[in-house]
Design a protein around this motif. Sequence first.
Motif, PDB file in Angstrom:
ATOM      1  N   MET A  50       0.835  -1.207   0.000  1.00  0.00           N
ATOM      2  CA  MET A  50       0.000   0.000   0.000  1.00  0.00           C
ATOM      3  C   MET A  50       0.867   1.254   0.000  1.00  0.00           C
ATOM      4  O   MET A  50       0.621   2.206  -0.749  1.00  0.00           O
ATOM      5  CB  MET A  50      -0.939  -0.004   1.205  1.00  0.00           C
ATOM      6  CG  MET A  50      -2.032  -1.058   1.139  1.00  0.00           C
ATOM      7  SD  MET A  50      -3.059  -1.117   2.627  1.00  0.00           S
ATOM      8  CE  MET A  50      -4.087   0.371   2.389  1.00  0.00           C
ATOM      9  N   VAL A  51       1.899   1.252   0.832  1.00  0.00           N
ATOM     10  CA  VAL A  51       2.811   2.395   0.890  1.00  0.00           C
ATOM     11  C   VAL A  51       3.535   2.547  -0.437  1.00  0.00           C
ATOM     12  O   VAL A  51       3.674   3.657  -0.974  1.00  0.00           O
ATOM     13  CB  VAL A  51       3.817   2.233   2.046  1.00  0.00           C
ATOM     14  CG1 VAL A  51       4.855   3.348   2.010  1.00  0.00           C
ATOM     15  CG2 VAL A  51       3.099   2.233   3.394  1.00  0.00           C
ATOM     16  N   GLU A  52       4.009   1.433  -0.984  1.00  0.00           N
ATOM     17  CA  GLU A  52       4.704   1.454  -2.276  1.00  0.00           C
ATOM     18  C   GLU A  52       3.792   1.985  -3.373  1.00  0.00           C
ATOM     19  O   GLU A  52       4.222   2.741  -4.245  1.00  0.00           O
ATOM     20  CB  GLU A  52       5.187   0.047  -2.614  1.00  0.00           C
ATOM     21  CG  GLU A  52       5.974  -0.042  -3.908  1.00  0.00           C
ATOM     22  CD  GLU A  52       6.447  -1.452  -4.206  1.00  0.00           C
ATOM     23  OE1 GLU A  52       6.724  -1.753  -5.387  1.00  0.00           O
ATOM     24  OE2 GLU A  52       6.517  -2.271  -3.272  1.00  0.00           O
ATOM     25  N   LYS A 142      -7.291  -0.756   5.659  1.00  0.00           N
ATOM     26  CA  LYS A 142      -6.549  -2.031   5.622  1.00  0.00           C
ATOM     27  C   LYS A 142      -7.267  -3.017   6.538  1.00  0.00           C
ATOM     28  O   LYS A 142      -6.967  -3.131   7.720  1.00  0.00           O
ATOM     29  CB  LYS A 142      -5.091  -1.842   6.048  1.00  0.00           C
ATOM     30  CG  LYS A 142      -4.266  -3.130   5.997  1.00  0.00           C
ATOM     31  CD  LYS A 142      -2.760  -2.827   6.017  1.00  0.00           C
ATOM     32  CE  LYS A 142      -2.309  -2.243   7.337  1.00  0.00           C
ATOM     33  NZ  LYS A 142      -2.181  -3.286   8.407  1.00  0.00           N
ATOM     34  N   GLY A 143      -8.259  -3.702   5.987  1.00  0.00           N
ATOM     35  CA  GLY A 143      -8.976  -4.708   6.742  1.00  0.00           C
ATOM     36  C   GLY A 143     -10.141  -4.210   7.571  1.00  0.00           C
ATOM     37  O   GLY A 143     -10.801  -5.003   8.250  1.00  0.00           O
ATOM     38  N   THR A 144     -10.423  -2.916   7.514  1.00  0.00           N
ATOM     39  CA  THR A 144     -11.496  -2.378   8.353  1.00  0.00           C
ATOM     40  C   THR A 144     -12.876  -2.749   7.824  1.00  0.00           C
ATOM     41  O   THR A 144     -13.752  -3.155   8.590  1.00  0.00           O
ATOM     42  CB  THR A 144     -11.356  -0.848   8.487  1.00  0.00           C
ATOM     43  OG1 THR A 144     -10.132  -0.571   9.185  1.00  0.00           O
ATOM     44  CG2 THR A 144     -12.515  -0.256   9.262  1.00  0.00           C
ATOM     45  N   LYS A 204      -7.043   1.588 -10.021  1.00  0.00           N
ATOM     46  CA  LYS A 204      -5.992   0.582 -10.188  1.00  0.00           C
ATOM     47  C   LYS A 204      -6.107  -0.449  -9.067  1.00  0.00           C
ATOM     48  O   LYS A 204      -6.805  -0.235  -8.072  1.00  0.00           O
ATOM     49  CB  LYS A 204      -4.594   1.226 -10.098  1.00  0.00           C
ATOM     50  CG  LYS A 204      -4.233   2.185 -11.212  1.00  0.00           C
ATOM     51  CD  LYS A 204      -2.816   2.720 -10.995  1.00  0.00           C
ATOM     52  CE  LYS A 204      -2.373   3.652 -12.108  1.00  0.00           C
ATOM     53  NZ  LYS A 204      -0.986   4.149 -11.916  1.00  0.00           N
ATOM     54  N   SER A 205      -5.388  -1.551  -9.237  1.00  0.00           N
ATOM     55  CA  SER A 205      -5.302  -2.536  -8.162  1.00  0.00           C
ATOM     56  C   SER A 205      -3.847  -2.962  -7.985  1.00  0.00           C
ATOM     57  O   SER A 205      -3.010  -2.753  -8.866  1.00  0.00           O
ATOM     58  CB  SER A 205      -6.183  -3.752  -8.462  1.00  0.00           C
ATOM     59  OG  SER A 205      -5.837  -4.338  -9.696  1.00  0.00           O
ATOM     60  N   CYS A 222      -6.622  -8.731  -1.573  1.00  0.00           N
ATOM     61  CA  CYS A 222      -6.638  -7.803  -2.709  1.00  0.00           C
ATOM     62  C   CYS A 222      -6.591  -6.374  -2.191  1.00  0.00           C
ATOM     63  O   CYS A 222      -7.031  -6.075  -1.073  1.00  0.00           O
ATOM     64  CB  CYS A 222      -7.871  -8.010  -3.587  1.00  0.00           C
ATOM     65  SG  CYS A 222      -9.444  -7.595  -2.812  1.00  0.00           S
ATOM     66  N   SER A 223      -6.026  -5.500  -2.983  1.00  0.00           N
ATOM     67  CA  SER A 223      -5.983  -4.067  -2.691  1.00  0.00           C
ATOM     68  C   SER A 223      -6.425  -3.331  -3.949  1.00  0.00           C
ATOM     69  O   SER A 223      -5.870  -3.552  -5.030  1.00  0.00           O
ATOM     70  CB  SER A 223      -4.568  -3.601  -2.308  1.00  0.00           C
ATOM     71  OG  SER A 223      -4.129  -4.220  -1.114  1.00  0.00           O
TER      72      SER A 223
END
Length: 232
Positions: A50-52, A142-144, A204-205, A222-223
């Motif tokens: 996510m940071v990247e 993030k997972g919430t 984007k993903s 997945c993000s």
Amino acid sequence: MEDTTKLNTSKLGTKEYWDNFYSVEKQNFEENSEDTGECWFADSDAEEKMVEFLLDNLGEYKIQDNCSMIDLGTGNGHLLFSLLEEGFKGALLGVDYSEKSVEFATEILDNKYSESENVKFVAADIFSEQWTPGEFDVVLDKGTLDAIALSGITFQDNKTVVDVYPKVIEKILGQNGVLLITSCNFTEDELIKIIETDSLKKWKSINYPVFEFGGMKGATICSVAFVKTSTK
């Protein structure tokens, strides 16, 4: 056809569970300052990815090194601290409905990042109409959604937290702002079905390793990034 975005209820969706969880993590940190708690989805390197993603997309839409960000269900604040360490210097706000989570994240902030004035943690119910934090350039999750989808809470017209989640995002995301959400309970297609509206569109993903079982291919996580394309 069965609606796969509807999940069974679980204790993981309760405030009591997370208050107890972060009470223990806070106590562990006070006994060992190197123990800053669990990093969710660490086995998939989700936080790093996510940071990247944000670093790789600097200059796109409202992603800047000084953009404002809000982390929904911030937990121990680990994601915001990682962004801080990577040089993001805009206003970083972590919110969680667990007061114990906020106490823990704030304690880490005071002990390890005391010179950082751009990070803040507050307890809040993001589904409350009285919650008005303003608009942000980037919203992080993030997972919430995974956790709150297990709560069984319903609102007017019997709508679930999954049903009203997009409205929460539209409320706090500025135009051309980005939602970056990571999930292990929903597939990318399911997240698109849940979140896309007239003003929120998939952008984007993030790629994760794909496994194959019984002739079916998939990933354990997945993000997906969404952009608010209008203020409607």
